[in-house]
Write a protein that holds these residues in place. Structure first.
Motif, PDB file in Angstrom:
ATOM      1  N   GLY A 152      14.571  85.474  49.389  1.00 44.88           N
ATOM      2  CA  GLY A 152      15.434  86.647  49.445  1.00 44.88           C
ATOM      3  C   GLY A 152      16.218  86.767  48.160  1.00 44.88           C
ATOM      4  N   ARG A 153      16.642  87.930  47.864  1.00 44.51           N
ATOM      5  CA  ARG A 153      17.398  88.130  46.625  1.00 44.51           C
ATOM      6  C   ARG A 153      18.882  87.996  46.901  1.00 44.51           C
ATOM      7  NH1 ARG A 153      14.005  93.105  44.097  1.00 44.51           N
ATOM      8  NH2 ARG A 153      12.258  91.842  43.467  1.00 44.51           N
ATOM      9  N   SER A 154      19.518  87.261  46.090  1.00 46.43           N
ATOM     10  CA  SER A 154      20.952  87.089  46.218  1.00 46.43           C
ATOM     11  C   SER A 154      21.556  87.258  44.835  1.00 46.43           C
ATOM     12  CB  SER A 154      21.264  85.701  46.769  1.00 46.43           C
ATOM     13  OG  SER A 154      22.662  85.492  46.758  1.00 46.43           O
ATOM     14  N   TYR A 155      22.437  88.172  44.726  1.00 46.99           N
ATOM     15  CA  TYR A 155      23.085  88.422  43.452  1.00 46.99           C
ATOM     16  C   TYR A 155      24.561  88.094  43.608  1.00 46.99           C
ATOM     17  CZ  TYR A 155      18.802  90.963  42.546  1.00 46.99           C
ATOM     18  OH  TYR A 155      17.488  91.328  42.392  1.00 46.99           O
ATOM     19  N   SER A 156      25.089  87.266  42.757  1.00 47.60           N
ATOM     20  CA  SER A 156      26.470  86.835  42.875  1.00 47.60           C
ATOM     21  C   SER A 156      27.445  87.985  42.667  1.00 47.60           C
ATOM     22  CB  SER A 156      26.752  85.716  41.881  1.00 47.60           C
ATOM     23  OG  SER A 156      26.577  86.206  40.576  1.00 47.60           O
ATOM     24  N   TRP A 157      27.055  88.987  41.983  1.00 41.20           N
ATOM     25  CA  TRP A 157      27.977  90.084  41.714  1.00 41.20           C
ATOM     26  C   TRP A 157      28.037  91.074  42.863  1.00 41.20           C
ATOM     27  CZ3 TRP A 157      25.383  94.680  41.738  1.00 41.20           C
ATOM     28  CH2 TRP A 157      24.014  94.656  41.460  1.00 41.20           C
ATOM     29  N   PRO A 196       9.548  83.281  24.934  1.00 43.90           N
ATOM     30  CA  PRO A 196       8.575  83.663  25.963  1.00 43.90           C
ATOM     31  C   PRO A 196       7.929  82.456  26.634  1.00 43.90           C
ATOM     32  CG  PRO A 196       8.155  84.875  23.941  1.00 43.90           C
ATOM     33  CD  PRO A 196       9.193  83.855  23.640  1.00 43.90           C
ATOM     34  N   LYS A 197       7.739  81.380  25.906  1.00 41.06           N
ATOM     35  CA  LYS A 197       7.075  80.201  26.461  1.00 41.06           C
ATOM     36  C   LYS A 197       8.003  79.422  27.390  1.00 41.06           C
ATOM     37  CE  LYS A 197       4.331  79.876  22.325  1.00 41.06           C
ATOM     38  NZ  LYS A 197       4.624  79.677  20.947  1.00 41.06           N
ATOM     39  N   ARG A 198       9.262  79.349  27.043  1.00 39.27           N
ATOM     40  CA  ARG A 198      10.195  78.505  27.798  1.00 39.27           C
ATOM     41  C   ARG A 198      10.971  79.322  28.842  1.00 39.27           C
ATOM     42  NH1 ARG A 198      14.488  76.792  24.099  1.00 39.27           N
ATOM     43  NH2 ARG A 198      15.434  78.684  24.877  1.00 39.27           N
ATOM     44  N   ASP A 199      11.776  80.249  28.406  1.00 39.94           N
ATOM     45  CA  ASP A 199      12.698  80.940  29.310  1.00 39.94           C
ATOM     46  C   ASP A 199      11.997  81.945  30.218  1.00 39.94           C
ATOM     47  OD1 ASP A 199      14.702  79.473  28.192  1.00 39.94           O
ATOM     48  OD2 ASP A 199      15.310  81.039  26.789  1.00 39.94           O
ATOM     49  N   TRP A 200      11.054  82.705  29.705  1.00 38.17           N
ATOM     50  CA  TRP A 200      10.398  83.720  30.516  1.00 38.17           C
ATOM     51  C   TRP A 200       9.593  83.071  31.647  1.00 38.17           C
ATOM     52  CZ3 TRP A 200      11.095  88.438  31.765  1.00 38.17           C
ATOM     53  CH2 TRP A 200      10.088  89.176  32.373  1.00 38.17           C
ATOM     54  N   VAL A 201       8.911  81.990  31.346  1.00 38.00           N
ATOM     55  CA  VAL A 201       8.147  81.275  32.373  1.00 38.00           C
ATOM     56  C   VAL A 201       9.099  80.744  33.436  1.00 38.00           C
ATOM     57  CG1 VAL A 201       6.674  79.264  32.778  1.00 38.00           C
ATOM     58  CG2 VAL A 201       6.267  80.724  30.804  1.00 38.00           C
ATOM     59  N   ALA A 202      10.232  80.184  33.043  1.00 39.06           N
ATOM     60  CA  ALA A 202      11.214  79.661  34.003  1.00 39.06           C
ATOM     61  C   ALA A 202      11.765  80.786  34.868  1.00 39.06           C
ATOM     62  CB  ALA A 202      12.340  78.952  33.265  1.00 39.06           C
ATOM     63  N   LEU A 203      12.038  81.916  34.305  1.00 33.71           N
ATOM     64  CA  LEU A 203      12.541  83.055  35.082  1.00 33.71           C
ATOM     65  C   LEU A 203      11.504  83.529  36.095  1.00 33.71           C
ATOM     66  CD1 LEU A 203      14.345  85.134  32.315  1.00 33.71           C
ATOM     67  CD2 LEU A 203      15.410  84.000  34.262  1.00 33.71           C
ATOM     68  N   LYS A 204      10.270  83.598  35.691  1.00 33.18           N
ATOM     69  CA  LYS A 204       9.209  84.036  36.602  1.00 33.18           C
ATOM     70  C   LYS A 204       9.039  83.051  37.747  1.00 33.18           C
ATOM     71  CE  LYS A 204       6.777  87.550  35.718  1.00 33.18           C
ATOM     72  NZ  LYS A 204       6.923  88.757  36.504  1.00 33.18           N
ATOM     73  N   GLN A 205       9.083  81.761  37.470  1.00 30.48           N
ATOM     74  CA  GLN A 205       8.934  80.753  38.519  1.00 30.48           C
ATOM     75  C   GLN A 205      10.095  80.821  39.493  1.00 30.48           C
ATOM     76  OE1 GLN A 205       8.513  77.140  36.309  1.00 30.48           O
ATOM     77  NE2 GLN A 205       6.305  77.412  36.012  1.00 30.48           N
ATOM     78  N   ARG A 206      11.299  81.015  39.026  1.00 34.26           N
ATOM     79  CA  ARG A 206      12.475  81.116  39.875  1.00 34.26           C
ATOM     80  C   ARG A 206      12.368  82.332  40.795  1.00 34.26           C
ATOM     81  NH1 ARG A 206      17.756  81.584  36.698  1.00 34.26           N
ATOM     82  NH2 ARG A 206      16.590  80.118  35.437  1.00 34.26           N
ATOM     83  N   GLN A 207      11.854  83.447  40.268  1.00 40.64           N
ATOM     84  CA  GLN A 207      11.716  84.675  41.058  1.00 40.64           C
ATOM     85  C   GLN A 207      10.653  84.499  42.142  1.00 40.64           C
ATOM     86  OE1 GLN A 207      10.507  88.139  38.860  1.00 40.64           O
ATOM     87  NE2 GLN A 207      11.438  89.517  40.321  1.00 40.64           N
ATOM     88  N   VAL A 208       9.551  83.851  41.828  1.00 41.31           N
ATOM     89  CA  VAL A 208       8.474  83.627  42.789  1.00 41.31           C
ATOM     90  C   VAL A 208       8.937  82.670  43.878  1.00 41.31           C
ATOM     91  CG1 VAL A 208       6.161  82.652  43.079  1.00 41.31           C
ATOM     92  CG2 VAL A 208       6.665  84.133  41.140  1.00 41.31           C
ATOM     93  N   GLY A 209       9.736  81.650  43.570  1.00 40.50           N
ATOM     94  CA  GLY A 209      10.169  80.637  44.514  1.00 40.50           C
ATOM     95  C   GLY A 209      11.218  81.127  45.500  1.00 40.50           C
TER      96      GLY A 209
END
Length: 188
Positions: free
Chosen positions: A164-169, A148-161
């Motif tokens: 537009g949403r782009s999904y490779s699939w 939660p301290k490392r990966d979840w924070v990184a995921l949240k920052q990436r989503q905020v930054g």
């Protein structure tokens, strides 16, 4: 009509009423059965009991079931034994299972309980059945604590930054599924 151990259909009052009517001798057994609301076979059985044992034989007798195997003093002592822990009782781990509790009861009190039928008396005496949570053997608590301290924070920052949403699939929808556009008006 209430049920009891003697007849299975009629309460003690019906038997005693039938006894009075049988002693008076004014009604047949079939008439008494209709009057009391039971089968003729019951009245016939009651008449035989009345002859052999008198009115006392027809008195209601509660069905108490088998006597208790452990008294309250023994249950209190068992509670203290269980509170000390399974290791103190001679087992390898602290987990209390029904098999282990049955073994302790047999060793300490000389009373045999099959583990399958031990849960109900334990609940009746205030014990709760503990069911262990299953966990994967591969579970790594350190990795889970850090995530939660490392990966979840990184995921949240990436989503905020991202704007537009782009999904490779995700790709463009096509009729053939092979990347060729669907033919339509003006295609040709």
């Amino acid at each position: 009509m209430a049920t009891d151990a003697f007849d299975g259909r009629a309460d003690g009052g019906a038997r005693l009423t039938a006894a009075v009517l049988l002693r008076q001798g004014q009604l047949s057994q079939a008439e008494i059965a209709r009057h009391v609301g039971v089968s003729r076979a019951s009245v016939c059985r009651w008449a035989a009991t009345l002859v052999q044992a008198g009115p006392r034989g027809l008195a209601a007798r509660p069905n108490l079931g088998p006597p208790a195997r452990l008294d309250e003093k023994a249950w209190t002592r068992l509670s203290r034994l269980l509170d000390r822990g399974a290791i103190a009782a001679g087992f390898a781990t602290e987990r209390w299972t029904l098999n282990r509790i049955a073994a302790v009861i047999e060793r300490e009190f000389g009373v045999h309980y099959h583990p399958r039928y031990l849960e109900r008396p334990l609940k009746a005496h205030g014990f709760s059945v503990q069911r262990p949570a299953t966990r994967a053997k591969e579970r790594d608590e350190r990795v889970i604590a850090v995530w939660p301290k490392r990966d979840w924070v990184a995921l949240k920052q990436r989503q905020v930054g991202s704007t537009g949403r782009s999904y490779s699939w995700m790709g463009r929808a096509t009729a053939s599924g092979r990347g060729q556009p669907r033919p339509g008006p003006g295609a040709g």
